[in-house]
Design a protein around this motif. Structure first.
Motif, PDB file in Angstrom:
ATOM      1  N   ALA A 237       0.877  -1.309   0.188  1.00 22.71           N
ATOM      2  CA  ALA A 237      -0.097   0.094   0.018  1.00 22.71           C
ATOM      3  C   ALA A 237       0.938   1.473   0.082  1.00 22.71           C
ATOM      4  CB  ALA A 237      -0.851   0.026   1.358  1.00 22.71           C
ATOM      5  N   GLY A 238       2.008   1.234   0.642  1.00 18.43           N
ATOM      6  CA  GLY A 238       2.895   2.360   1.019  1.00 18.43           C
ATOM      7  C   GLY A 238       2.173   3.403   1.855  1.00 18.43           C
ATOM      8  N   VAL A 239       2.779   4.545   1.865  1.00 22.04           N
ATOM      9  CA  VAL A 239       2.357   5.751   2.844  1.00 22.04           C
ATOM     10  C   VAL A 239       2.396   6.815   1.899  1.00 22.04           C
ATOM     11  CG1 VAL A 239       3.104   4.862   4.773  1.00 22.04           C
ATOM     12  CG2 VAL A 239       4.619   6.299   3.547  1.00 22.04           C
ATOM     13  N   PRO A 240       1.301   7.952   2.360  1.00 25.78           N
ATOM     14  CA  PRO A 240       1.338   9.261   1.589  1.00 25.78           C
ATOM     15  C   PRO A 240       2.291  10.381   1.752  1.00 25.78           C
ATOM     16  CG  PRO A 240      -0.206   9.052   3.344  1.00 25.78           C
ATOM     17  CD  PRO A 240       0.515   7.904   3.578  1.00 25.78           C
ATOM     18  N   SER A 241       3.162   9.964   2.766  1.00 22.24           N
ATOM     19  CA  SER A 241       4.347  11.203   2.764  1.00 22.24           C
ATOM     20  C   SER A 241       5.681  10.509   3.129  1.00 22.24           C
ATOM     21  CB  SER A 241       3.994  11.867   4.080  1.00 22.24           C
ATOM     22  OG  SER A 241       4.659  12.981   4.319  1.00 22.24           O
ATOM     23  N   PRO A 242       6.638  10.947   2.371  1.00 20.11           N
ATOM     24  CA  PRO A 242       6.648  12.200   1.781  1.00 20.11           C
ATOM     25  C   PRO A 242       6.340  12.142   0.400  1.00 20.11           C
ATOM     26  CG  PRO A 242       8.970  11.315   2.023  1.00 20.11           C
ATOM     27  CD  PRO A 242       8.097  10.397   2.807  1.00 20.11           C
ATOM     28  N   MET A 243       6.206  13.375  -0.262  1.00 16.13           N
ATOM     29  CA  MET A 243       5.659  13.115  -1.567  1.00 16.13           C
ATOM     30  C   MET A 243       6.799  12.844  -2.403  1.00 16.13           C
ATOM     31  SD  MET A 243       2.641  13.997  -1.802  1.00 16.13           S
ATOM     32  CE  MET A 243       2.179  14.569  -3.428  1.00 16.13           C
ATOM     33  N   GLY A 244       6.397  12.323  -3.731  1.00 15.87           N
ATOM     34  CA  GLY A 244       7.670  11.946  -4.638  1.00 15.87           C
ATOM     35  C   GLY A 244       8.176  10.284  -4.043  1.00 15.87           C
ATOM     36  N   LEU A 245       9.221  10.098  -4.625  1.00 14.71           N
ATOM     37  CA  LEU A 245      10.061   8.955  -4.274  1.00 14.71           C
ATOM     38  C   LEU A 245      10.675   8.869  -3.209  1.00 14.71           C
ATOM     39  CD1 LEU A 245      10.820   5.782  -5.151  1.00 14.71           C
ATOM     40  CD2 LEU A 245      12.680   7.097  -6.521  1.00 14.71           C
ATOM     41  N   SER A 246      10.729   8.014  -2.580  1.00 14.37           N
ATOM     42  CA  SER A 246      11.587   8.144  -1.128  1.00 14.37           C
ATOM     43  C   SER A 246      11.808   6.599  -0.709  1.00 14.37           C
ATOM     44  CB  SER A 246      10.577   8.689   0.119  1.00 14.37           C
ATOM     45  OG  SER A 246       9.493   7.785   0.438  1.00 14.37           O
ATOM     46  N   LEU A 253      11.110   1.130  -1.504  1.00 16.63           N
ATOM     47  CA  LEU A 253      10.828   2.356  -2.032  1.00 16.63           C
ATOM     48  C   LEU A 253       9.327   2.757  -2.028  1.00 16.63           C
ATOM     49  CD1 LEU A 253      13.044   0.783  -3.983  1.00 16.63           C
ATOM     50  CD2 LEU A 253      12.416   2.466  -5.882  1.00 16.63           C
ATOM     51  N   ASN A 254       8.937   4.127  -1.918  1.00 18.99           N
ATOM     52  CA  ASN A 254       7.702   4.358  -1.745  1.00 18.99           C
ATOM     53  C   ASN A 254       7.589   5.512  -2.725  1.00 18.99           C
ATOM     54  OD1 ASN A 254       5.241   4.451   0.505  1.00 18.99           O
ATOM     55  ND2 ASN A 254       5.553   6.527   0.000  1.00 18.99           N
ATOM     56  N   PHE A 255       6.268   5.296  -3.359  1.00 25.66           N
ATOM     57  CA  PHE A 255       5.797   6.118  -4.446  1.00 25.66           C
ATOM     58  C   PHE A 255       4.719   6.995  -3.791  1.00 25.66           C
ATOM     59  CE2 PHE A 255       7.943   2.784  -6.343  1.00 25.66           C
ATOM     60  CZ  PHE A 255       8.747   3.224  -7.362  1.00 25.66           C
ATOM     61  N   ALA A 256       4.419   8.443  -3.741  1.00 27.13           N
ATOM     62  CA  ALA A 256       3.459   9.253  -3.520  1.00 27.13           C
ATOM     63  C   ALA A 256       3.123  10.316  -4.460  1.00 27.13           C
ATOM     64  CB  ALA A 256       3.467   9.739  -2.109  1.00 27.13           C
ATOM     65  N   ILE A 257       1.912  10.636  -5.097  1.00 30.92           N
ATOM     66  CA  ILE A 257       1.883  11.469  -5.777  1.00 30.92           C
ATOM     67  C   ILE A 257       0.507  12.133  -5.736  1.00 30.92           C
ATOM     68  CG2 ILE A 257       0.767  10.158  -7.782  1.00 30.92           C
ATOM     69  CD1 ILE A 257       2.326  11.822  -9.699  1.00 30.92           C
ATOM     70  N   PHE A 258       0.256  13.511  -5.698  1.00 27.30           N
ATOM     71  CA  PHE A 258      -1.233  13.869  -5.733  1.00 27.30           C
ATOM     72  C   PHE A 258      -2.168  13.964  -6.998  1.00 27.30           C
ATOM     73  CE2 PHE A 258      -3.804  17.731  -6.619  1.00 27.30           C
ATOM     74  CZ  PHE A 258      -4.583  17.653  -5.603  1.00 27.30           C
TER      75      PHE A 258
END
Length: 891
Positions: A237-246, A253-258
């Motif tokens: 599922a990942g997490v919503p923060s931080p934005m972008g690739l972290s 790796l975590n991906f988050a985008i608005f």
């Protein structure tokens, strides 16, 4: 034929098995648990099962029933593609064994006949283990056997991948597999499947079959909406923060985008940055991979993937460009390292395609570098374009260095020769190469064009090295930034109604105008600015077209724009130098609109430029010139002071300095220029001399005025755009021009003026306005100035040194005396009567722009002889400026 849910109708695909049309997305309960089994609830109510689920979260759709696309080596339909599957013995797996798995995610479904299906996905060593438990299942006609009818896919849920296994052979037509469950109690069944981790991520899709007792076939069991069950394997599922690739500490790796309005988001992964299509596309499930308006997912590692992007479904109005945006893979707005996947796009005649790199930002040794934090009033700024500064062959730099950040580093000595202590870089973000750097594509990384190898990593490292060396030389680095508009294809397609003004209003003539005060856009801008300060040690920012930063959601002008206020009070950004280039290109800002500054924002002073140009061409008022000389109190007396006024004569848009005195023909009225008697190039000595004096006059007024002087690249050596005000017609810096007679005397004059400002900082580098008693004004014949008489062309002022500061200081053995500065824009000479100097001092002429080089300026100065007791006179030539300093006779 069962189809994908309506929410996925942008790419309709049909399941090969089953004859019931699917309804809207199914209700699903999903739970995530790790080895530590932390508890949390997501979306809706939990359903807890003893000994199997520690946490469960209720969602509103089946998991990841979306479509994805692969490259040939991972293609769903390619016969050569294989996913190695190890089928465990179909027996119930005790809870204690499941608990040994790492990063367990559990998904709970309801069936269409009332039972529950629990699917646990966890990793053990180099394998993923999928455990499926079925309970409370009331099969028709009392069936006591249950079979899993399943397959895996990465591209299309209707087309399963071939599976290589020693235990079974997939159906040749559907590529599906049948695996029997083990019945653990009257109404409870279980089985376990194993997959190699290197083949993930993919989706496991299945339904249940219960053989009928009468041998008339199988009874199919689906989820409560009559759709197939589907779970992701290797995609979390990942997490919503931080934005972008972290990146997490464990390497995941975590991906988050608005995207608020996207109906679907597809994560596209590439194993070759030059490939036309992604190697793998993963549809993000809106009920698992979305929190609020943030879409997110995580993977254990990048595996063999090197870059990524996104496709968005239904996030913009279906007008022109809808289909192209739907098919386009778009760059992550928060990507820190970007790469152009079509490096030869110029030759192919296609626009560039940017992707984010799947890697961490490179480490850099700053070696103790810190922000210089120079006082604003001490700044002397040089504006330059990174590429044009050194790309000309006359720079004598290697081809891989010329036109890059490293090229600027090699020319630091020129900046020091001019006496500047800050450079203002034209926008260095990735930009539209056809329109120029003022149309950015991205806000978190320097353009690859400025790197020695034209690569993203080299651009980042060379920029940091440039900043480090400039800081070591006492020079701050300021960036021009454009957050009011973008290039075509920058953020379009992600969520246009959030990022952009979708309805054109007054003064909004393009679809590329950013809605800066929209909360999401505002946060992106703040994060971008913080990134440049922390990661690149940037000292300040000049916001181009800052008038647009005042607009609200609907284009209206705000008295307290949230973005401007947030920057002013941000704990990090408020310490940086904040400069508003308050240029209103359409002239639609309401009359009397002032830039809200909270005593932190400086401004580029366009009024200074206009009034000085007007006066030196003989058309301005004395009152206007006096206002600009004293720091523009009409603008900055509201709690700031002259240090907040960034003054310029010429800039990168409009005529360069040499053209201001050479061209004034048709179409140049707004430039307020004067050709000094003849248009364009000439051989007339009188015209050339007048032009030379005017150039000196412009530089002189710029440096003796209160405020921060900005010198534009190329003005020190007379570079011309041949009368064109267009930015596109600016030429690369010609280093050979510095060796010409004009280049030598102008650079030396600028160096002198910079040194003199520093020497007389008590009068010329003031943070606050001078006291009224410290300034005397004089008109012609030593009479009071006629401030509003347009025929008056002469003005002189005496700046009186403060007695407390005129004493001996640790910096100099000289006593600081008064300054007398005079300006004559008439076409005739003016006899100047100097006031008596302070007791024990004599007037020394330091500058007379009418004299030939090298005598028109002098550090020591030439004494002005006393004609009679207490009377000092000096003859000023037409179109000239003079500077006198009172000093001891033996100095």
């Amino acid at each position: 034929m069962a189809t994908l849910a309506p929410s996925l109708a942008f790419r309709p695909c049909c399941f090969n098995c089953g004859a019931v049309e699917s309804s809207p997305p199914s209700k699903l309960c999903a739970a995530s648990a790790s080895a530590s089994a932390s508890h949390y609830v997501f979306k809706s109510k939990c359903t807890r099962r003893p000994a199997r689920l520690e946490v469960e979260k209720t969602l509103s759709s089946q998991v990841c029933q979306n479509a994805v696309t692969t490259r040939p080596d991972f293609r769903a339909c390619a016969s050569s593609s294989r996913v190695s599957v190890d089928e465990t013995q179909p027996v119930f797996t005790p809870t204690t064994e499941v608990d040994e798995l790492q990063k367990v995610s559990t998904y709970l479904f309801r069936t269409d006949i009332g039972g529950l299906v629990s699917v646990s996905v966890g990793k053990k060593n180099v394998h993923y283990v999928v455990t499926i438990d079925v309970s409370s299942l009331q099969t028709p006609r009392g069936g006591h056997k249950l079979v899993l009818f399943w397959g895996v896919y990465t591209s299309d849920s209707s087309s399963y991948m071939h599976l290589a296994s020693q235990y079974f052979t997939p159906d040749a037509k559907t590529r599906s597999i049948e695996t029997p469950f083990t019945q653990t109690s009257f109404d409870t069944f279980a089985l376990e499947l194993g997959f190699e981790a290197k083949q993930t991520p993919f989706y496991l899709s299945f339904l249940l079959k219960s053989p009928l007792r009468d041998g008339l076939g199988d009874f199919e069991i689906r989820n409560h909406l009559s759709a197939k069950f589907c779970v992701p394997v290797g995609l979390n599922a990942g997490v919503p923060s931080p934005m972008g690739l972290s990146f997490s500490t464990d390497g995941s790796l975590n991906f988050a985008i608005f995207s608020r309005n996207a109906q679907g988001v597809v994560l596209c992964l590439y194993d070759d940055t030059t490939a036309d299509r992604p190697a793998l596309e993963l549809d993000l499930d809106p009920y698992i991979n979305r929190s609020g308006d943030i879409w997110h997912a995580s993977m254990e590692s990048a595996w063999n993937f090197v870059s990524y992007g996104y496709r968005f479904k239904g996030s913009f109005s279906q007008g022109d460009g809808y289909k192209s945006h739907l098919e386009s893979v778009l760059l992550d707005p928060y990507a820190k390292i970007i790469v152009n996947s079509i490096p030869n796009h110029h030759d192919l005649g296609v626009p560039p395609k940017y992707l984010g790199r799947l890697c961490k930002e490179p480490d850099f040794d700053w070696g103790g570098d810190v922000h210089l934090n120079l006082p604003m009033e001490k700044l002397v700024v040089y504006r330059l374009n990174v590429m044009r500064f050194t790309e000309h062959k006359s720079s004598k730099l290697p081809p891989d260095i010329a036109g890059t950040f490293s090229g600027v580093t090699e020319k630091v000595h020129h900046l020091k020769d001019l006496g500047v202590n800050a450079i203002l870089l034209e926008p260095i973000f990735s930009f539209d190469e056809q329109k120029g750097p003022y149309f950015p594509r991205h806000f978190f990384s320097p353009t690859n064009l400025h790197g020695p190898s034209r690569g993203s990593i080299s651009a980042i490292n060379s920029m940091k090295e440039m900043v480090k060396k400039l800081h070591a030389s006492g020079i701050e680095v300021l960036l021009e930034v454009v957050f009011t508009r973008t290039a075509d294809g920058a953020l379009q397609g992600i969520d246009d109604s959030s990022y952009y003004y979708v309805h054109r209003g007054e003064g909004i003539e393009t679809t590329n105008v950013l809605n800066c005060n929209y909360p999401t856009v505002q946060q992106m801008i703040l994060n971008s600015l913080r990134h440049w300060v922390t990661e690149f040690h940037i000292d300040g920012f000049c916001f181009i077209n800052a008038s647009s930063l005042l607009r609200g959601f609907h284009g209206e002008y705000l008295s307290r724009p949230p973005l401007i206020e947030a920057i002013a009070f941000d704990p990090l950004l408020s310490k940086a130098k904040l400069i508003a280039d308050y240029w209103d290109p359409h002239g639609v800002a309401p009359k009397g609109t002032r830039f809200p500054h909270w005593k932190r924002w400086a401004e580029v002073n366009t009024n200074f430029c206009n009034d000085v140009r007007n006066f030196l061409r003989g058309e301005g008022l004395l009152s206007d010139l006096a206002t600009r000389l004293c720091g523009s109190g009409d603008i900055f007396s509201d709690g700031r002071g002259p240090a907040f006024s960034f003054n310029y004569i010429a800039r990168n848009a409009g005529l360069p300095l040499v053209d201001l005195v050479s061209f004034s023909g048709g179409g140049l009225a707004s430039e307020l220029s004067w050709n000094c008697g003849e248009e364009g190039p000439t051989t007339k000595t009188v015209v050339l001399e007048r032009r030379l004096k005017q150039i000196r006059n412009f530089l002189f007024v710029l440096y003796v005025s209160l405020g921060v002087p900005i010198l534009n690249m190329g003005d020190e050596c007379g570079q011309s755009s041949w009368g064109s005000p267009s930015y596109a017609d600016r030429k690369p810096f010609d280093w050979n021009a510095l060796a010409t007679g004009f280049g030598i005397q102008t650079t030396e004059f600028i160096s002198f003026l910079s040194s003199f400002r520093l020497k007389r900082s008590d009068l010329l580098e003031q943070r606050n306005f001078l006291k009224e008693e410290n300034i005397d004004w004089h008109g012609s014949d030593h009479s009071p100035p006629r401030w509003e008489d347009p025929d008056c062309k002469f003005l002189a002022m005496r700046l009186k040194a403060d007695k407390a500061e005129s004493q001996l200081s640790s910096e100099s053995s000289q006593t600081k005396g008064d300054l007398y500065i005079a300006f004559n824009t008439a076409d005739h000479s003016e006899s100047v009567v100097l006031p008596p100097p302070p007791e024990g001092m004599t007037w020394h002429r330091l500058v007379d722009t009418a004299l030939p080089f090298p005598g028109f300026f002098s550090t020591e100065g030439k004494p002005v002889l006393e004609q009679m007791a207490g009377l000092y006179t000096y003859e000023m030539k037409p179109y000239s400026c003079t500077l006198f300093e009172a000093s001891n006779g033996n100095d």
